[in-house]
Design a protein around this motif. Structure first.
Motif, PDB file in Angstrom:
ATOM      1  N   PHE A 200      39.380  18.726  29.506  1.00  0.00           N
ATOM      2  CA  PHE A 200      40.642  19.622  29.599  1.00  0.00           C
ATOM      3  C   PHE A 200      40.079  21.276  28.545  1.00  0.00           C
ATOM      4  O   PHE A 200      38.839  21.640  28.712  1.00  0.00           O
ATOM      5  CB  PHE A 200      41.245  19.242  27.995  1.00  0.00           C
ATOM      6  CG  PHE A 200      42.144  19.969  27.506  1.00  0.00           C
ATOM      7  CD1 PHE A 200      43.344  19.145  28.873  1.00  0.00           C
ATOM      8  CD2 PHE A 200      42.363  21.204  26.598  1.00  0.00           C
ATOM      9  CE1 PHE A 200      44.990  19.966  28.174  1.00  0.00           C
ATOM     10  CE2 PHE A 200      43.473  21.550  26.589  1.00  0.00           C
ATOM     11  CZ  PHE A 200      45.096  21.483  26.696  1.00  0.00           C
ATOM     12  N   PRO A 201      41.057  21.954  29.630  1.00  0.00           N
ATOM     13  CA  PRO A 201      40.771  23.723  30.068  1.00  0.00           C
ATOM     14  C   PRO A 201      40.720  24.428  28.157  1.00  0.00           C
ATOM     15  O   PRO A 201      41.406  25.082  28.255  1.00  0.00           O
ATOM     16  CB  PRO A 201      41.432  24.341  30.811  1.00  0.00           C
ATOM     17  CG  PRO A 201      42.409  23.089  30.695  1.00  0.00           C
ATOM     18  CD  PRO A 201      42.371  21.401  30.555  1.00  0.00           C
ATOM     19  N   VAL A 202      40.129  23.685  27.667  1.00  0.00           N
ATOM     20  CA  VAL A 202      39.891  24.336  25.962  1.00  0.00           C
ATOM     21  C   VAL A 202      39.421  25.302  26.032  1.00  0.00           C
ATOM     22  O   VAL A 202      39.951  26.980  26.136  1.00  0.00           O
ATOM     23  CB  VAL A 202      38.791  23.757  25.276  1.00  0.00           C
ATOM     24  CG1 VAL A 202      38.825  24.601  24.001  1.00  0.00           C
ATOM     25  CG2 VAL A 202      39.448  22.889  24.985  1.00  0.00           C
ATOM     26  N   TYR A 203      38.174  26.498  27.167  1.00  0.00           N
ATOM     27  CA  TYR A 203      37.719  27.369  27.278  1.00  0.00           C
ATOM     28  C   TYR A 203      38.710  28.111  27.994  1.00  0.00           C
ATOM     29  O   TYR A 203      38.481  29.565  27.515  1.00  0.00           O
ATOM     30  CB  TYR A 203      36.821  27.407  27.949  1.00  0.00           C
ATOM     31  CG  TYR A 203      34.973  26.248  27.148  1.00  0.00           C
ATOM     32  CD1 TYR A 203      34.703  26.650  26.187  1.00  0.00           C
ATOM     33  CD2 TYR A 203      34.910  25.326  27.955  1.00  0.00           C
ATOM     34  CE1 TYR A 203      33.914  26.789  25.410  1.00  0.00           C
ATOM     35  CE2 TYR A 203      33.524  24.990  27.098  1.00  0.00           C
ATOM     36  CZ  TYR A 203      33.418  25.089  25.714  1.00  0.00           C
ATOM     37  OH  TYR A 203      32.652  24.881  25.749  1.00  0.00           O
ATOM     38  N   TRP A 204      39.604  27.432  28.789  1.00  0.00           N
ATOM     39  CA  TRP A 204      40.713  28.849  28.941  1.00  0.00           C
ATOM     40  C   TRP A 204      41.659  28.842  28.739  1.00  0.00           C
ATOM     41  O   TRP A 204      42.075  30.033  28.640  1.00  0.00           O
ATOM     42  CB  TRP A 204      41.269  28.027  30.788  1.00  0.00           C
ATOM     43  CG  TRP A 204      40.360  27.811  31.789  1.00  0.00           C
ATOM     44  CD1 TRP A 204      39.093  28.269  31.825  1.00  0.00           C
ATOM     45  CD2 TRP A 204      40.704  27.703  33.287  1.00  0.00           C
ATOM     46  NE1 TRP A 204      38.519  27.257  32.812  1.00  0.00           N
ATOM     47  CE2 TRP A 204      39.648  27.428  34.188  1.00  0.00           C
ATOM     48  CE3 TRP A 204      41.748  27.704  33.590  1.00  0.00           C
ATOM     49  CZ2 TRP A 204      39.378  27.396  35.419  1.00  0.00           C
ATOM     50  CZ3 TRP A 204      41.711  27.543  35.509  1.00  0.00           C
ATOM     51  CH2 TRP A 204      41.409  27.413  36.183  1.00  0.00           C
ATOM     52  N   LEU A 205      42.182  27.779  27.392  1.00  0.00           N
ATOM     53  CA  LEU A 205      43.001  27.851  26.588  1.00  0.00           C
ATOM     54  C   LEU A 205      42.483  28.626  25.415  1.00  0.00           C
ATOM     55  O   LEU A 205      43.806  29.534  25.277  1.00  0.00           O
ATOM     56  CB  LEU A 205      43.509  26.659  26.697  1.00  0.00           C
ATOM     57  CG  LEU A 205      45.202  26.763  25.474  1.00  0.00           C
ATOM     58  CD1 LEU A 205      46.292  27.378  26.766  1.00  0.00           C
ATOM     59  CD2 LEU A 205      45.537  25.360  25.371  1.00  0.00           C
ATOM     60  N   MET A 206      41.694  28.386  24.848  1.00  0.00           N
ATOM     61  CA  MET A 206      41.238  28.882  23.994  1.00  0.00           C
ATOM     62  C   MET A 206      41.779  30.960  23.391  1.00  0.00           C
ATOM     63  O   MET A 206      42.342  31.791  23.076  1.00  0.00           O
ATOM     64  CB  MET A 206      40.007  28.996  23.254  1.00  0.00           C
ATOM     65  CG  MET A 206      39.639  27.745  22.588  1.00  0.00           C
ATOM     66  SD  MET A 206      40.593  27.348  21.552  1.00  0.00           S
ATOM     67  CE  MET A 206      39.770  28.453  19.752  1.00  0.00           C
ATOM     68  N   PRO A 207      41.155  32.123  25.221  1.00  0.00           N
ATOM     69  CA  PRO A 207      41.398  33.232  25.164  1.00  0.00           C
ATOM     70  C   PRO A 207      42.795  33.660  24.439  1.00  0.00           C
ATOM     71  O   PRO A 207      43.422  34.205  24.510  1.00  0.00           O
ATOM     72  CB  PRO A 207      40.935  33.751  25.867  1.00  0.00           C
ATOM     73  CG  PRO A 207      39.941  32.658  26.780  1.00  0.00           C
ATOM     74  CD  PRO A 207      40.735  31.871  26.256  1.00  0.00           C
ATOM     75  N   LEU A 208      43.787  32.581  25.007  1.00  0.00           N
ATOM     76  CA  LEU A 208      45.305  33.029  25.122  1.00  0.00           C
ATOM     77  C   LEU A 208      45.534  32.920  24.202  1.00  0.00           C
ATOM     78  O   LEU A 208      46.362  33.217  23.054  1.00  0.00           O
ATOM     79  CB  LEU A 208      45.911  31.700  26.681  1.00  0.00           C
ATOM     80  CG  LEU A 208      47.245  31.584  26.441  1.00  0.00           C
ATOM     81  CD1 LEU A 208      48.284  33.522  26.661  1.00  0.00           C
ATOM     82  CD2 LEU A 208      47.945  30.947  26.639  1.00  0.00           C
ATOM     83  N   VAL A 209      45.018  31.898  22.583  1.00  0.00           N
ATOM     84  CA  VAL A 209      45.518  30.996  21.482  1.00  0.00           C
ATOM     85  C   VAL A 209      45.274  32.072  20.958  1.00  0.00           C
ATOM     86  O   VAL A 209      45.995  33.055  20.301  1.00  0.00           O
ATOM     87  CB  VAL A 209      45.362  29.843  21.568  1.00  0.00           C
ATOM     88  CG1 VAL A 209      45.593  29.691  19.999  1.00  0.00           C
ATOM     89  CG2 VAL A 209      45.944  28.968  22.578  1.00  0.00           C
ATOM     90  N   VAL A 210      43.881  32.799  20.956  1.00  0.00           N
ATOM     91  CA  VAL A 210      43.480  34.345  19.864  1.00  0.00           C
ATOM     92  C   VAL A 210      44.935  35.198  20.576  1.00  0.00           C
ATOM     93  O   VAL A 210      44.582  36.189  19.261  1.00  0.00           O
ATOM     94  CB  VAL A 210      42.014  34.503  19.858  1.00  0.00           C
ATOM     95  CG1 VAL A 210      41.284  35.315  20.004  1.00  0.00           C
ATOM     96  CG2 VAL A 210      41.276  32.834  20.300  1.00  0.00           C
ATOM     97  N   VAL A 211      44.299  35.716  21.209  1.00  0.00           N
ATOM     98  CA  VAL A 211      46.007  36.745  21.707  1.00  0.00           C
ATOM     99  C   VAL A 211      46.853  36.669  21.281  1.00  0.00           C
ATOM    100  O   VAL A 211      46.890  37.856  20.202  1.00  0.00           O
ATOM    101  CB  VAL A 211      45.760  37.421  23.185  1.00  0.00           C
ATOM    102  CG1 VAL A 211      46.094  38.516  23.670  1.00  0.00           C
ATOM    103  CG2 VAL A 211      43.833  37.366  23.632  1.00  0.00           C
ATOM    104  N   ILE A 212      46.909  35.249  21.464  1.00  0.00           N
ATOM    105  CA  ILE A 212      48.824  34.968  20.700  1.00  0.00           C
ATOM    106  C   ILE A 212      48.730  35.412  19.642  1.00  0.00           C
ATOM    107  O   ILE A 212      50.210  36.187  18.903  1.00  0.00           O
ATOM    108  CB  ILE A 212      49.521  34.515  21.248  1.00  0.00           C
ATOM    109  CG1 ILE A 212      49.942  34.062  22.792  1.00  0.00           C
ATOM    110  CG2 ILE A 212      50.902  34.190  20.832  1.00  0.00           C
ATOM    111  CD1 ILE A 212      49.893  32.679  23.257  1.00  0.00           C
ATOM    112  N   ALA A 213      48.068  34.674  18.700  1.00  0.00           N
ATOM    113  CA  ALA A 213      48.095  34.581  17.411  1.00  0.00           C
ATOM    114  C   ALA A 213      47.865  36.109  16.961  1.00  0.00           C
ATOM    115  O   ALA A 213      48.113  36.617  15.884  1.00  0.00           O
ATOM    116  CB  ALA A 213      46.590  33.631  16.705  1.00  0.00           C
TER     117      ALA A 213
END
Length: 722
Positions: A200-213
């Motif tokens: 699963f693209p965790v490495y793609w999704l994590m930067p997005l989650v961090v920025v939004i949070a």
């Protein structure tokens, strides 16, 4: 590789459906505040159930009836008492459905019943769950729905009492994560990008989650400027000529205790503001006052004088009535300031701990707290009071010769009261021969006959309308004031003295401390009920409001051989009381450490069982081919008889067909074997077929042929994709 990709797809779908449900949940959260929906959790559970079925992608022939049954069950839980399998309620629902369909085609939308409106709302939830599946899984686009959600929450926050501060933050976080995840999946599909080893693209999704949070946290804690635009609500109300008051001055208000009851009717919204907490041994309703004059629009008191409190409140019951003495501790540290005493029964003493004067209205029974002529709000006080147990035998044998003072005061009715109100009272009680059974008949009349508990769609009587008449014959929609006022007027029209009582229901159980139980009472517990007078007995409470139960104790008689019967003689009332007691006992006994709490079947258990059943169905549908292969291998692996070879070979052909590798009508076994080997990327099927034909056409013994073929046969079965 294909299995890994399949797992990844399911993981994508699980995350998408979970985030989609959380986003749609924001549409349902305000229901309990902007409407009278006291069971909004049913809508939430139904929606979650729909999303769950969509996630499992069950076939239409299975998912459609399951969703339909779940919807009908939810309607039953919300509107119909009794068992789901008692199909008398279904007859009423079908009749109501056909009638409302006619209203719908005639354009008479204001005539639609609450049951039918709720049915339409469930259909809407059903459609939205399908649309969410389409947006999330098929088109990979959710921006429009996110935008509409933000607009909806903003409007609700502006024009209602719903506070959307936290909701906006949740929507932004969930929405932008969804947008980012869908964009990642679109890139993967359009550009042909694959994730290594199905990861699963965790490495793609994590930067997005961090920025939004981080952005959400910064926006939440950062200082904010004052609003630059004026509040649009006062402007709109002024423009439309609506100053916030409804008909006759009754607008949408919050529930709670109020002084003025001269103009009843109109909607209100719920308010869980705490009023007081109390430590008490015997739960029951909390009295404040009674009112005696019905005006046709509401209630007033004919006496406003106050006299010194003589140590006990007015006499509620006579000496022949059995009573039990209790004491309690009241803590008035809620957000409401009351300059009067709230009590559960006939008070025998009040201990305030301060230099406070207690004054009582001799007619209403309301006890005021003052000091040097100024109102005083007490933080806490202690009470001693008496709680009665009423003998139904005494009530049925009570005299009908009422004291003149009581008859003059509590049989009052306005001259404008329509005659059909009295005619209805006579019709309801035509089979009863004593005032008590007549009162019970009227009390039970509101359980059915089309009456619905409603707090928003509640009419305000016009200039020529009577409040009770309008409720009984026109709307049949209302809350406690409608039900209690109607029963009081019906009793008076029969010549039975009755009065209107105001106060609070028992509240919510908080904790247990020894013999005492602590209850918290909020504005939501504000309530009104009825008391009827019976000579030699006194004032007896009745509870006509749909969904509430009488907290008073009734026995058949005080004699020893019948004293154990402490249930009311009315089956409907007993059922309601038992349901409420069973609902309260598990909470109380759990807090006190008791392990003997009774088990009660409820909607939640049914929902859990349905979910478990669906999960089991999904597991079976997902794995039955795998289990079937294992069963066939175990069946033929140990066989060595003459028929084992031919049976096993044709069982293999059946399994191949079941797994989608179908044999053509004119296809030979060798041609089919080539097709199978291409599908499974092997050479075993051609070899197996060659050996089968040798055994079949050349007459080799089946035992020898089967031993040689067994390994090839088993490998082919294991290579089939489930």
């Amino acid at each position: 590789m294909s299995q890994a990709n399949e797992k990844t797809d399911w993981l994508h779908a699980l995350l998408l459906y979970g985030l989609g449900f959380l986003l749609f949940w924001e549409w349902l959260r305000p229901l309990s505040i902007i409407s009278d929906t006291g069971q909004s959790e049913i809508f939430i559970l139904f929606t979650a159930f729909l999303f769950l079925l969509s996630y499992f992608q069950l076939p239409f022939w299975l998912s459609f009836p399951v969703k339909g049954i779940a919807m009908v069950y939810a309607l039953h839980e919300m509107f119909f008492p009794g068992s789901f399998f008692d199909f008398l309620w279904l007859n009423y629902f079908l009749s109501d459905f056909s009638q409302n369909v006619g209203f719908l085609f005639d354009g008479r939308f204001d005539s639609l019943s609450n049951v039918f409106r709720t049915f339409l709302f469930f259909i809407l939830l059903w459609l939205i769950s399908y649309l969410m599946q389409y947006w999330l899984i098929q088109t990979r686009r959710i921006f429009l729905f996110l935008l509409v959600t933000i607009v909806y929450i903003s409007v609700i926050d502006t024009f209602t009492t719903y506070e959307a501060d936290q909701a906006i933050i949740r929507i932004v976080i969930i929405g932008f994560i969804l947008l980012g995840l869908l964009q990642i999946l679109r890139i993967q599909e359009q550009e042909g990008v694959s994730f290594s080893k199905g990861r699963f693209p965790v490495y793609w999704l994590m930067p997005l989650v961090v920025v939004i949070a981080f952005s959400s946290l910064f926006g939440y804690i950062a200082p904010k400027a004052e609003p630059q635009w004026p509040d649009p609500v006062p402007f709109l109300k002024k423009t439309t000529g609506d100053d916030g008051e409804g008909k006759n001055g009754n607008g949408i208000s919050k529930i709670g205790y109020g002084e003025d009851d001269s103009q009843l009717g109109g909607p209100f919204v719920m308010d869980d503001t705490s009023v007081f907490t109390a430590q008490i041994k015997d739960r029951g309703y909390w009295r404040v006052e009674t009112k005696d004059v019905y005006t046709g629009k509401g209630w007033e008191s004919s006496v406003r004088d106050r006299v010194m409190f003589e140590g006990s409140t007015e006499t509620l019951f006579e000496d022949d009535v059995e009573v039990e003495a209790f004491d309690m501790k009241m803590n008035m540290t809620g957000n409401e300031e009351f300059d009067f005493i709230v009590h559960p029964g006939q008070v025998t003493s009040i201990e305030t701990g301060k230099d406070v004067q207690l004054l009582e209205n001799p007619l209403t029974g309301k006890v005021f707290t003052q000091n040097l002529g100024e109102s005083v709000v007490l933080d806490n006080y202690n009470l001693e009071y008496e709680s009665p147990t009423f003998s139904e035998k005494m009530l049925r044998e009570a005299s009908t010769e009422y004291p003149e003072r009581l008859a003059d005061t509590y049989l009052q009715l306005p001259e404008t009261l329509p005659e059909r109100v009295g005619a209805l009272a006579e019709e309801i009680t035509s089979e009863e021969d004593n005032p008590y059974d007549k009162a019970r008949a009227i009390e039970n009349y509101f359980v059915g006959n089309g009456f619905v508990y409603e707090t928003t769609d509640v009419a305000v009587p016009g200039e020529n309308d009577d409040y009770v008449d309008q409720f009984l014959f026109e709307t049949q929609l209302g809350y406690c004031d409608n039900f209690s006022s109607s029963m009081t007027v019906l009793l008076r029209s029969l010549g039975i003295p009755a009065r209107w009582v105001k106060g609070f229901t028992e509240g919510e159980f908080v904790a247990a401390a020894g013999d005492y139980r602590e209850y918290e009472v909020t504005n939501n517990n504000a309530h009104s009920w009825v008391e009827a007078y019976f000579p030699e007995v006194g004032w007896v409470p009745f509870e006509p409001t749909r969904g509430f139960s009488n907290q008073a104790d009734f026995v058949s008689d005080y004699s020893d051989d019948e004293a154990s019967n402490t249930e009311t003689s009315d089956p409907a009332q007993a059922e309601e009381e038992q349901a409420q007691q069973q609902e309260q006992l598990p909470q109380e006994e759990a807090a006190s450490g008791s392990s003997s709490a009774p088990f009660e079947w409820s909607m939640w258990y049914t929902v859990v069982l349905i979910v478990i059943f669906l999960l089991l169905c999904y597991v079976v549908l997902k794995n039955y081919k795998k289990w079937l292969k294992r069963l066939i291998i175990s069946k033929y692996k140990k066989r060595d008889d003459d028929k084992a070879l031919s049976e096993a070979y044709f069982r293999l052909l059946w399994l191949l067909d079941l797994h989608g590798i179908k044999r053509g009508a004119n296809q030979t076994l060798r041609e089919y074997a080539v097709q199978v080997d291409q599908k499974l990327r092997t050479k075993d099927m051609k070899e197996l077929t060659r050996r089968y034909e040798e055994n079949y056409y050349r007459g080799k013994t089946n035992n020898d042929g089967w031993d040689e073929m067994k390994k090839l046969w088993e490998n082919l079965i294991k290579k089939m994709q489930s």
